[in-house]
Design an enzyme around this catalytic site. Structure first.
Site, PDB file in Angstrom:
ATOM      1  N   GLU A 188       3.406  -5.873   7.405  1.00 35.13           N
ATOM      2  CA  GLU A 188       2.531  -4.840   7.981  1.00 35.13           C
ATOM      3  C   GLU A 188       2.805  -4.558   9.452  1.00 35.13           C
ATOM      4  O   GLU A 188       2.746  -3.405   9.886  1.00 35.13           O
ATOM      5  CB  GLU A 188       1.057  -5.230   7.794  1.00 35.13           C
ATOM      6  CG  GLU A 188       0.513  -4.969   6.393  1.00 35.13           C
ATOM      7  CD  GLU A 188       0.759  -6.108   5.424  1.00 35.13           C
ATOM      8  OE1 GLU A 188       1.590  -6.998   5.734  1.00 35.13           O
ATOM      9  OE2 GLU A 188       0.135  -6.118   4.355  1.00 35.13           O
ATOM     10  N   ALA A 198       0.848  -1.184   0.000  1.00 35.25           N
ATOM     11  CA  ALA A 198       0.000   0.000   0.000  1.00 35.25           C
ATOM     12  C   ALA A 198       0.889   1.241   0.000  1.00 35.25           C
ATOM     13  O   ALA A 198       2.048   1.172   0.403  1.00 35.25           O
ATOM     14  CB  ALA A 198      -0.871  -0.011   1.244  1.00 35.25           C
ATOM     15  N   GLY A 243       0.326  -5.225   0.687  1.00 39.93           N
ATOM     16  CA  GLY A 243      -0.764  -5.261  -0.285  1.00 39.93           C
ATOM     17  C   GLY A 243      -0.328  -5.876  -1.607  1.00 39.93           C
ATOM     18  O   GLY A 243      -1.143  -6.479  -2.319  1.00 39.93           O
ATOM     19  N   GLU A 297      -0.598  -9.463  -1.105  1.00 36.00           N
ATOM     20  CA  GLU A 297      -2.024  -9.824  -1.043  1.00 36.00           C
ATOM     21  C   GLU A 297      -2.642  -9.875  -2.447  1.00 36.00           C
ATOM     22  O   GLU A 297      -3.431 -10.759  -2.760  1.00 36.00           O
ATOM     23  CB  GLU A 297      -2.771  -8.816  -0.161  1.00 36.00           C
ATOM     24  CG  GLU A 297      -2.354  -8.945   1.312  1.00 36.00           C
ATOM     25  CD  GLU A 297      -2.979  -7.889   2.193  1.00 36.00           C
ATOM     26  OE1 GLU A 297      -2.698  -6.694   1.951  1.00 36.00           O
ATOM     27  OE2 GLU A 297      -3.740  -8.239   3.111  1.00 36.00           O
TER      28      GLU A 297
HETATM   29  C1  3H9 Z   1       0.434  -2.572   3.297  1.00 34.93           C
HETATM   30  O1  3H9 Z   1       0.715  -2.918   2.186  1.00 34.93           O
HETATM   31  C2  3H9 Z   1      -0.908  -2.820   3.913  1.00 34.93           C
HETATM   32  C3  3H9 Z   1      -1.696  -3.793   3.118  1.00 34.93           C
HETATM   33  O2  3H9 Z   1      -2.131  -4.857   3.918  1.00 34.93           O
HETATM   34  C4  3H9 Z   1      -2.817  -3.127   2.380  1.00 34.93           C
HETATM   35  C5  3H9 Z   1      -4.043  -2.929   3.158  1.00 34.93           C
HETATM   36  C6  3H9 Z   1      -5.202  -2.395   2.364  1.00 34.93           C
HETATM   37  N1  3H9 Z   1       4.560   3.555   0.225  1.00 34.93           N
HETATM   38  O3  3H9 Z   1      13.105   1.839   0.723  1.00 34.93           O
HETATM   39  P1  3H9 Z   1      13.593   2.597  -0.443  1.00 34.93           P
HETATM   40  C7  3H9 Z   1       9.317   4.965  -1.092  1.00 34.93           C
HETATM   41  S1  3H9 Z   1       1.564  -1.747   4.247  1.00 34.93           S
HETATM   42  C8  3H9 Z   1       5.021   4.758  -0.106  1.00 34.93           C
HETATM   43  O4  3H9 Z   1      14.623   3.639  -0.219  1.00 34.93           O
HETATM   44  P2  3H9 Z   1      14.813   0.236  -1.563  1.00 34.93           P
HETATM   45  C9  3H9 Z   1      10.362   5.364  -0.095  1.00 34.93           C
HETATM   46  O5  3H9 Z   1       9.854   6.273   0.850  1.00 34.93           O
HETATM   47  C10 3H9 Z   1       2.994  -1.639   3.219  1.00 34.93           C
HETATM   48  N2  3H9 Z   1       6.317   4.994  -0.407  1.00 34.93           N
HETATM   49  O6  3H9 Z   1      14.079   1.630  -1.632  1.00 34.93           O
HETATM   50  C11 3H9 Z   1      11.412   5.969  -0.985  1.00 34.93           C
HETATM   51  O7  3H9 Z   1      10.969   7.255  -1.346  1.00 34.93           O
HETATM   52  P3  3H9 Z   1      11.978   8.457  -1.447  1.00 34.93           P
HETATM   53  C12 3H9 Z   1       3.757  -2.903   3.241  1.00 34.93           C
HETATM   54  C13 3H9 Z   1       7.142   3.961  -0.376  1.00 34.93           C
HETATM   55  O8  3H9 Z   1      15.085  -0.117  -2.954  1.00 34.93           O
HETATM   56  C14 3H9 Z   1      11.347   5.110  -2.248  1.00 34.93           C
HETATM   57  O9  3H9 Z   1      10.048   4.513  -2.210  1.00 34.93           O
HETATM   58  N3  3H9 Z   1       4.964  -2.737   2.490  1.00 34.93           N
HETATM   59  C15 3H9 Z   1       6.719   2.677  -0.026  1.00 34.93           C
HETATM   60  O10 3H9 Z   1      15.913   0.290  -0.568  1.00 34.93           O
HETATM   61  C16 3H9 Z   1      12.384   4.017  -2.302  1.00 34.93           C
HETATM   62  O11 3H9 Z   1      12.304   3.245  -1.107  1.00 34.93           O
HETATM   63  C17 3H9 Z   1       6.138  -2.432   3.074  1.00 34.93           C
HETATM   64  O12 3H9 Z   1       6.238  -2.284   4.260  1.00 34.93           O
HETATM   65  C18 3H9 Z   1       5.351   2.493   0.269  1.00 34.93           C
HETATM   66  N4  3H9 Z   1       4.854   1.286   0.581  1.00 34.93           N
HETATM   67  O13 3H9 Z   1      13.735  -0.762  -0.956  1.00 34.93           O
HETATM   68  C19 3H9 Z   1       7.314  -2.307   2.145  1.00 34.93           C
HETATM   69  N5  3H9 Z   1       7.790   1.830  -0.067  1.00 34.93           N
HETATM   70  O14 3H9 Z   1      12.933   8.067  -2.516  1.00 34.93           O
HETATM   71  C20 3H9 Z   1       7.962  -0.968   2.311  1.00 34.93           C
HETATM   72  C21 3H9 Z   1       8.841   2.573  -0.436  1.00 34.93           C
HETATM   73  O15 3H9 Z   1      11.108   9.612  -1.773  1.00 34.93           O
HETATM   74  N6  3H9 Z   1       9.033  -0.734   1.380  1.00 34.93           N
HETATM   75  N7  3H9 Z   1       8.469   3.865  -0.628  1.00 34.93           N
HETATM   76  O16 3H9 Z   1      12.628   8.536  -0.107  1.00 34.93           O
HETATM   77  C22 3H9 Z   1      10.233  -1.365   1.434  1.00 34.93           C
HETATM   78  O17 3H9 Z   1      10.458  -2.246   2.222  1.00 34.93           O
HETATM   79  C23 3H9 Z   1      11.318  -0.918   0.504  1.00 34.93           C
HETATM   80  O18 3H9 Z   1      10.972   0.350   0.045  1.00 34.93           O
HETATM   81  C24 3H9 Z   1      11.565  -1.813  -0.730  1.00 34.93           C
HETATM   82  C25 3H9 Z   1      12.594  -1.101  -1.680  1.00 34.93           C
HETATM   83  C26 3H9 Z   1      12.131  -3.155  -0.282  1.00 34.93           C
HETATM   84  C27 3H9 Z   1      10.304  -2.030  -1.514  1.00 34.93           C
END
Ligand code: 3H9
Length: 696
Positions: free
Chosen positions: A131, A69, A108, A111
């Site tokens: 999450e 999400a 998400g 999911e």
């Molecule tokens: C969820 O999904 C709930 C569900 O059950 C749905 C319910 C309905 N949103 O980490 P990075 C941005 S909860 C918005 O440096 P990497 C991040 O801020 C979610 N922005 O890259 C950054 O922006 P900026 C569950 C996001 O290559 C840029 O993307 N998911 C999100 O080192 C690059 O990120 C998670 O918890 C987001 N979800 O790592 C996964 N994710 O450049 C969260 C990232 O402006 N994300 N951004 O600073 C991660 O773990 C890592 O970002 C990922 C990439 C592994 C994907």
């Protein structure tokens, strides 16, 4: 839709003959933002009606499937269409839909993939339900579909640890049906898989939950609760997953959604979202312009004590060759042994293969004297915390290192500018303050000296990334960010002793707040002589009007240095790591109160918490105003990742920003009354306002 609009749309349909690829293109990580959800619904609705199609594949553009999400939307009411509607549309689509997963399919994203009829991933695919790390539970069926594949016990483990599964494990557990090595083969493999279903749907929601012993489930739940430490999301994730076996699918899904919505609005979730973005912001230094990091191929570490050896491990783990230097053969051998012990433990517990251990150890080159460092690109000194000693090491290194090599100090308090001044290359000097144990703790305070060159700072940030640390940049000042705040906090805790509290009162109140340990147990663990020496060093510079707590000095005068001497703030039975309250310490504290003419009174846990927290918050405001830290969230990251501050409270400043202003101001105003003249009040309000404005 005009052509260029289609090219920039976050969801597009790419037709290849009788197949349709639904491509999510929402950089940087294809989060399932509002526009993506709406685009997916439109695409599925259009394709569901298309009689000419024989395969639908859902894929992400770039090297991510869907990272989850869009976390930025979680602070406000969610807007329709929401993810469960998209997932229902995929399940109801009469044609099978196959997910083609490259990179992250998390939250998400996972999911959505589980709502598809099959899943094919590349070998770099990453699946999971993280999450709980954001203080919520999955809100789009994750807690119901995952246990139908893995069984309840594994689903509890995965969703409460928020563990991210690499492709091979995801395949072994049944989340992926197939793994391909080359990203270029992904679309083709997904297409074949879709066609092989020959129009049949394979909905996970229709599968039964595999039978499992009640004992296995109970034990998974108990293990998860052990790490919960008061976090609501863990407990709720267990409940939601267990519902899969005790409720009809639709009812359990509705319950999951209700819990998700409730937790999303909680303070814990807001705190964890704040930290998520704080981490990503911390590595951004605004005035670095285009400074390119210098290449680092060879690292040297001077000092093979506990710290030096652990720092060496960080680099060995990252694949870099390390020269570990000591003055004499015996100390060197001890240092090498420290490294070996860590790896042997990993290998014996099965967390590292013997071959991998040998590979890492082979990158370690022990050396005596500084000459072996002549070709190093980065040298970190990790010798005893003493200015003259460290200056000497810096001066000698300056004479040996090649031009352009970076000289770093692991000092946790001392003036980096003075150290840099001992060399002819102050612009090549930087602070790299690791936290103990350095091979485990993620935090790295990068200290930017007055003369540190932009590309040297850029290199330090790049090095942090290479060794998978969380960098926070600090300017020079006694104790930088973390130790300076910790010292102000500890001082208030010690002053409370003189006013009527005892060590166990303070420690237990702060543990109840959520800190990993109280300040007195920490002091005993790390050694009271360290703080004592620092106080002696700073005694001359101390403001004579400021109230100085006395008990610690008195303990040290008695040789009570903490656990290592069997006694400190507490007394320790032979071999025990938990101390017991010591009547001698109570008597010593009472004597100090009497000598100073302070009337003792009991403290409630809440009073202790407010006083200690207010001290942290006030010091944070002072050092922010001095420019030691660049932003309030950097301070919070340091306290959470280096000092055991509970992440689910977001750090001291975030925590204070969520309290009533009147309450916070009252606690701050009480500090000078208790501390007397010499107390400096920071402009806390300004920074709390900044956090409130950031919308978390
Ligand atoms: C969820 O999904 C709930 C569900 O059950 C749905 C319910 C309905 N949103 O980490 P990075 C941005 S909860 C918005 O440096 P990497 C991040 O801020 C979610 N922005 O890259 C950054 O922006 P900026 C569950 C996001 O290559 C840029 O993307 N998911 C999100 O080192 C690059 O990120 C998670 O918890 C987001 N979800 O790592 C996964 N994710 O450049 C969260 C990232 O402006 N994300 N951004 O600073 C991660 O773990 C890592 O970002 C990922 C990439 C592994 C994907």
């Amino acid at each position: 839709m005009p052509k260029d609009a289609a090219a920039t749309a976050p969801v597009r349909i790419e037709r290849e003959g009788k197949a349709a690829f639904v491509v999510i293109d929402n950089p940087p990580v294809n989060a399932s933002s509002l526009e993506v959800r709406a685009g997916l619904l439109d695409a599925i609705a259009a394709l569901a009606k298309d009689e000419t199609l024989d395969a639908i594949v859902l894929a992400g553009a770039g090297n991510t499937f869907i990272a989850g999400a869009d976390i930025r939307e979680f602070g406000k009411p969610l807007r329709d269409p929401q993810l469960p509607a998209v997932i229902a549309a995929i399940e109801q689509c009469p044609k099978p839909v196959v997910a083609a997963i490259r990179g992250a399919a998390l939250g998400g994203g996972c999911e959505l993939a589980l709502a598809c009829d099959a899943r094919v991933g590349t070998s770099d695919a990453l699946m999971g339900l993280p999450e709980v790390t954001l203080g919520i539970i999955p809100g789009a069926g994750g807690t119901q579909r995952l246990p139908r594949i893995t069984g309840i016990a594994t689903a509890i483990e995965l969703s409460t640890a928020g563990r991210r599964l690499p492709a091979a494990e995801a395949q072994r557990l049944g989340l992926l049906d197939e793994v391909v090595n080359a990203p270029a083969d992904l679309r083709g493999a997904a297409l074949r898989r879709a066609r092989s279903l020959a129009g049949r749907k394979r909905r996970i929601s229709e599968l039964p939950v595999p039978e499992q012993s009640a004992q296995a489930i109970e034990s998974a739940a108990e293990d998860a609760m052990k790490s919960a430490r008061g976090r609501a999301a863990i407990k709720e994730a267990i409940t939601a997953v267990r519902n899969a076996a005790r409720m009809p699918f639709a009812a359990a899904l509705a319950e999951e959604r209700a819990i998700f919505q409730r937790l999303r609005e909680s303070e814990e979730a807001a705190a964890l979202r704040y930290l998520f973005f704080a981490e990503r912001q911390a590595a951004r230094v605004t005035d670095l312009a285009e400074a390119a990091p210098r290449p680092i191929a060879q690292v040297g570490i001077v000092g093979a004590g506990t710290m030096g050896a652990a720092i060496a491990i960080c680099f060995l783990d990252a694949g870099l060759p390390v020269r570990l230097i000591e003055r004499d053969a015996q100390s060197l051998e001890r240092g090498i042994d420290r490294v070996r012990v860590v790896y042997r433990r990993l290998s014996q517990s099965g967390r590292m293969t013997a071959e991998e251990m040998e590979r890492r150890l082979a990158r370690l080159a022990p050396g005596l004297g500084l000459d072996p460092l002549s070709q190093a690109d980065l040298v970190i000194e990790a010798v005893f915390e003493d200015m003259d000693l460290k200056k000497g090491v810096f001066r000698d290194l300056d004479g040996v290192l090649k031009p352009g090599a970076i000289l770093a100090s692991n000092t946790s308090y001392l003036d980096l500018d003075a150290l840099a001044g001992a060399t002819r290359r102050p612009s090549d000097c930087v602070g790299l303050h690791f936290f103990s144990p350095a091979n485990v703790m993620r935090l790295l305070e990068i200290v930017r000296g007055r003369a540190t060159a932009a590309d040297v700072l850029a290199t330090a940030l790049a090095v942090a990334k290479t060794i998978r640390k969380l960098p926070v940049v600090a300017r020079v000042g006694e104790g930088f960010i973390g130790n300076r705040i910790y010292s102000a906090y500890r001082t208030q805790c010690e002053l409370m002793l003189e006013e009527g509290a005892y060590p166990a009162d303070v420690d237990s109140a702060l543990v109840a707040f959520g800190l990993a340990m109280g300040p007195f147990a920490v002091g005993d663990l790390s050694g009271l002589d360290i703080a004592w020496r620092t106080r002696q060093r700073l005694a001359a510079a101390r403001d004579p009007k400021a109230r100085h707590p006395e008990a610690l000095d008195r303990l040290c005068e008695l040789g009570r240095f903490g656990q290592k001497t069997g006694a400190g703030w507490y007394r320790y039975r032979e071999g025990a790591r938990r101390g017991e309250s010591d009547p001698d310490v109570h008597a010593l504290i009472e004597k100090v109160s009497k000598e100073k003419g302070i009337a003792r009174h009991p403290f409630t846990a809440e009073q202790i918490q407010w006083r200690a927290l207010a001290a942290m918050v006030n010091e944070a405001a002072l050092l922010l105003a001095e420019g030691i830290a660049a932003r309030p969230s950097d301070v919070d990251l340091v306290l959470v990742n280096g000092y055991g501050f509970p992440a689910h409270k977001g750090g001291p400043l975030f925590w204070a920003s969520r309290r009533g202003r009147k309450e916070v101001l009252a606690a701050l105003d009480a500090l000078p009354r208790a501390t007397g003249d010499g107390f400096k009040r920071g402009n806390v309000e300004r920074y709390l306002e900044e956090i409130s404005q950031s919308g978390h």
